[in-house]
Design a protein around this motif. Structure first.
Motif, PDB file in Angstrom:
ATOM      1  N   ASP A 214       4.878  14.331 -40.660  1.00  0.00           N
ATOM      2  CA  ASP A 214       3.784  14.043 -41.539  1.00  0.00           C
ATOM      3  C   ASP A 214       4.138  13.329 -42.953  1.00  0.00           C
ATOM      4  O   ASP A 214       3.134  13.264 -43.934  1.00  0.00           O
ATOM      5  N   GLY A 215       5.377  13.235 -43.120  1.00  0.00           N
ATOM      6  CA  GLY A 215       5.878  12.881 -44.597  1.00  0.00           C
ATOM      7  C   GLY A 215       5.956  13.960 -45.540  1.00  0.00           C
ATOM      8  O   GLY A 215       6.509  14.134 -46.723  1.00  0.00           O
ATOM      9  N   ASN A 216       5.668  15.322 -44.944  1.00  0.00           N
ATOM     10  CA  ASN A 216       5.972  16.581 -45.966  1.00  0.00           C
ATOM     11  C   ASN A 216       7.007  17.320 -45.316  1.00  0.00           C
ATOM     12  O   ASN A 216       6.694  18.129 -44.389  1.00  0.00           O
ATOM     13  N   PRO A 217       8.324  17.083 -46.003  1.00  0.00           N
ATOM     14  CA  PRO A 217       9.430  18.174 -45.576  1.00  0.00           C
ATOM     15  C   PRO A 217       9.025  19.532 -45.527  1.00  0.00           C
ATOM     16  O   PRO A 217       8.808  19.970 -46.700  1.00  0.00           O
ATOM     17  N   PRO A 218       9.086  20.253 -44.391  1.00  0.00           N
ATOM     18  CA  PRO A 218       9.109  21.515 -44.525  1.00  0.00           C
ATOM     19  C   PRO A 218      10.033  22.341 -45.627  1.00  0.00           C
ATOM     20  O   PRO A 218      11.019  22.009 -45.624  1.00  0.00           O
ATOM     21  N   PRO A 219       9.326  23.412 -46.346  1.00  0.00           N
ATOM     22  CA  PRO A 219      10.341  23.992 -47.488  1.00  0.00           C
ATOM     23  C   PRO A 219      11.073  25.214 -47.012  1.00  0.00           C
ATOM     24  O   PRO A 219      11.104  25.397 -45.859  1.00  0.00           O
ATOM     25  N   SER A 220      12.013  25.528 -47.800  1.00  0.00           N
ATOM     26  CA  SER A 220      12.674  26.854 -47.415  1.00  0.00           C
ATOM     27  C   SER A 220      12.175  27.905 -48.268  1.00  0.00           C
ATOM     28  O   SER A 220      11.745  27.921 -49.565  1.00  0.00           O
ATOM     29  N   MET A 221      12.262  29.080 -47.760  1.00  0.00           N
ATOM     30  CA  MET A 221      11.680  30.408 -48.245  1.00  0.00           C
ATOM     31  C   MET A 221      12.609  30.659 -49.537  1.00  0.00           C
ATOM     32  O   MET A 221      11.982  31.106 -50.556  1.00  0.00           O
ATOM     33  N   LEU A 222      13.764  30.160 -49.667  1.00  0.00           N
ATOM     34  CA  LEU A 222      14.663  30.669 -50.924  1.00  0.00           C
ATOM     35  C   LEU A 222      14.130  29.617 -52.057  1.00  0.00           C
ATOM     36  O   LEU A 222      14.663  30.106 -53.074  1.00  0.00           O
ATOM     37  N   GLN A 223      13.335  28.819 -52.004  1.00  0.00           N
ATOM     38  CA  GLN A 223      12.708  28.216 -52.986  1.00  0.00           C
ATOM     39  C   GLN A 223      11.681  28.945 -53.857  1.00  0.00           C
ATOM     40  O   GLN A 223      11.416  28.713 -55.000  1.00  0.00           O
ATOM     41  N   ILE A 224      11.322  30.022 -53.115  1.00  0.00           N
ATOM     42  CA  ILE A 224      10.420  30.947 -53.892  1.00  0.00           C
ATOM     43  C   ILE A 224      11.132  31.856 -54.957  1.00  0.00           C
ATOM     44  O   ILE A 224      12.399  32.371 -54.564  1.00  0.00           O
ATOM     45  N   PRO A 225      10.850  32.090 -56.173  1.00  0.00           N
ATOM     46  CA  PRO A 225      11.495  32.913 -57.014  1.00  0.00           C
ATOM     47  C   PRO A 225      11.470  34.620 -56.613  1.00  0.00           C
ATOM     48  O   PRO A 225      10.557  35.025 -55.992  1.00  0.00           O
ATOM     49  N   GLY A 226      12.635  35.198 -56.431  1.00  0.00           N
ATOM     50  CA  GLY A 226      12.981  36.350 -56.018  1.00  0.00           C
ATOM     51  C   GLY A 226      13.101  36.366 -54.449  1.00  0.00           C
ATOM     52  O   GLY A 226      13.422  37.722 -54.303  1.00  0.00           O
ATOM     53  N   ALA A 227      12.948  35.511 -53.798  1.00  0.00           N
ATOM     54  CA  ALA A 227      12.991  35.431 -52.077  1.00  0.00           C
ATOM     55  C   ALA A 227      14.770  35.888 -51.921  1.00  0.00           C
ATOM     56  O   ALA A 227      14.895  36.406 -51.046  1.00  0.00           O
ATOM     57  N   ARG A 228      15.491  35.515 -52.674  1.00  0.00           N
ATOM     58  CA  ARG A 228      16.813  35.912 -52.445  1.00  0.00           C
ATOM     59  C   ARG A 228      17.315  37.178 -52.504  1.00  0.00           C
ATOM     60  O   ARG A 228      18.410  37.624 -51.725  1.00  0.00           O
ATOM     61  N   ASP A 229      16.310  38.012 -53.211  1.00  0.00           N
ATOM     62  CA  ASP A 229      16.622  39.423 -53.421  1.00  0.00           C
ATOM     63  C   ASP A 229      16.582  39.846 -51.938  1.00  0.00           C
ATOM     64  O   ASP A 229      17.043  40.970 -51.657  1.00  0.00           O
TER      65      ASP A 229
END
Length: 407
Positions: A214-229
């Motif tokens: 649909d033209g909207n690339p699915p995101p990565s959870m690592l884009q969320i601030p603090g997710a990498r913790d």
């Protein structure tokens, strides 16, 4: 000495085996089975990736043991992919590890972080390794719904309140196999906030992040601030570059989780064959037109299947992503369950699908179509299914008689 081994006792019979046995028997008698069962990409691996493999394998120095956590060039390519695609900076030394496909990575991380009695939250329905990787490791599994709304967040709340001990980790898989549901950054943000607050690790599987329509690339959870913790994210080259038999994938994110996975792997394997890793590096760093072409072809197959089933009277939601369609069983057949309905489709329409119950009991009202047949074959399958549904009264009566006789 005939008692079943403990870990084997915890694994139920493989549901897909029954359909696979029927399929093999039908083919042995000459039946032409149109097979949507396994998510096994049928497109050839792009030529520039194959060329890099053949070039590299001619160097005898690449025939020796490789690196368990992946060669440096591939880990740098993984970091480059995350930077381009998601805007995430990944340290290739501490935050990336190469796996023998995402399945191996998920199973070995489950071994690394699980103790007997630990509670893990896993979607139901889900790809089997999400649940059984932890079960094999001795953990207990608490099922949560495959949703992206308040129902999901409420399930997390209940799991924390009612689980003893508190859950150790949460598995997420979006775009989802088998349901095809997608998630956005708002949803991921809520989940990260909740899990950080409660000290719960997140294992995110984004194997289908590049198959979207649909033209909207699915995101990565690592884009969320603090997710990498708290988060490690798995993906695979299998679907994105049509490399399923190459068995190559990777995990990125939380350095502690990545190190734990790397340590377990160091005892179990020497890494993928070096030429395969070099070819995977070429895939990530090279031209990406092949990925867009793959999306286009899956989209065409999706449209033929969904529109064709609708003309046959079977309304199936059109997936926004993944290489699957998650089809609710037609009402007249729902009482049979997904396994019996899948057998019936195979027997009466010569069409093989995956029974939803194979992905968990909450999938039992569905079957999964994998978009692994070409458009001509899909049209033939639709024609067969339409004929089957037109005479469903007779077919249903015979199926119910079979079930009654088996009791």
């Amino acid at each position: 000495m005939e008692t079943e081994f403990y870990k084997i006792r915890r694994l139920p019979p493989y549901v897909f085996a029954e359909v696979n046995a029927m399929k093999a028997k039908a083919r042995a008698t000459g039946d032409d089975i149109i097979d949507f069962g396994m998510g096994n990409p049928d497109f050839p691996t792009p030529p520039h990736i194959v060329d890099k493999l053949t070039e590299t394998v001619r160097d005898p120095r690449t025939h020796r043991y490789s690196e368990s956590r992946g060669i440096k060039g591939l880990r740098r390519a993984i970091a480059g992919y995350y930077g381009r695609r998601f805007g995430c900076e990944i340290d290739p030394e501490r935050e990336a590890v190469v796996t023998l496909g995402s399945k191996e990575g998920l199973a070995n991380l489950a071994q690394a972080i699980s103790s007997p009695g630990d509670v893990m939250m896993v979607p139901n329905p889900s790809y089997p390794i999400h649940q059984f990787g932890f079960i094999i490791a001795g953990a207990a599994v608490r099922n949560i719904p495959v949703r992206t709304d308040e129902t999901f967040m409420a399930a997390l709340e209940r799991a924390v309140v009612h689980s003893v001990p508190k859950p150790t980790a949460l598995v997420l898989n979006y775009p989802n196999n088998p349901t095809t549901e997608v998630a956005d950054l708002d949803f991921y943000g809520q989940v990260v906030e909740f899990c950080r607050h409660h000290g719960i690790y997140i294992l995110s599987d984004v194997a289908y992040a590049e198959i979207y329509f649909d033209g909207n690339p699915p995101p990565s959870m690592l884009q969320i601030p603090g997710a990498r913790d708290i988060t490690v994210e798995f993906t695979s080259m299998s679907k994105t570059y049509s490399m399923p038999g190459w068995r190559i994938g990777f995990a990125c994110g939380n350095a502690r989780l990545v190190a734990a996975l790397g340590r377990v792997k160091s005892y179990l394997d020497y890494g993928a064959f070096t030429p395969v890793q070099v070819a995977a590096t070429a895939a990530l760093n090279g031209p990406q037109a092949c990925v867009e072409e793959m999306r286009r072809r899956y989209r065409e197959r999706r449209d033929v299947l969904i529109s064709g089933l609708a003309t046959a009277g079977w309304e199936v939601p059109s997936p926004a992503a993944t290489m699957f369609a998650w089809a609710p069983i037609p009402p007249a057949f729902r009482h049979l369950g997904s396994l019996e309905f899948s057998k019936m489709l195979l027997r009466e329409a010569k069409v093989a699908v995956s029974p939803g119950v194979g992905f968990g009991e909450h999938g039992d009202g569905y079957v999964r179509f994998a978009l692994v047949e070409n458009r001509h074959r899909i049209r033939q399958a639709v024609k067969n299914i339409k004929s089957f549904l037109a005479r469903y009264h007779n077919v249903l009566e015979r199926a119910e008689e079979r079930l009654a006789a088996a009791k």
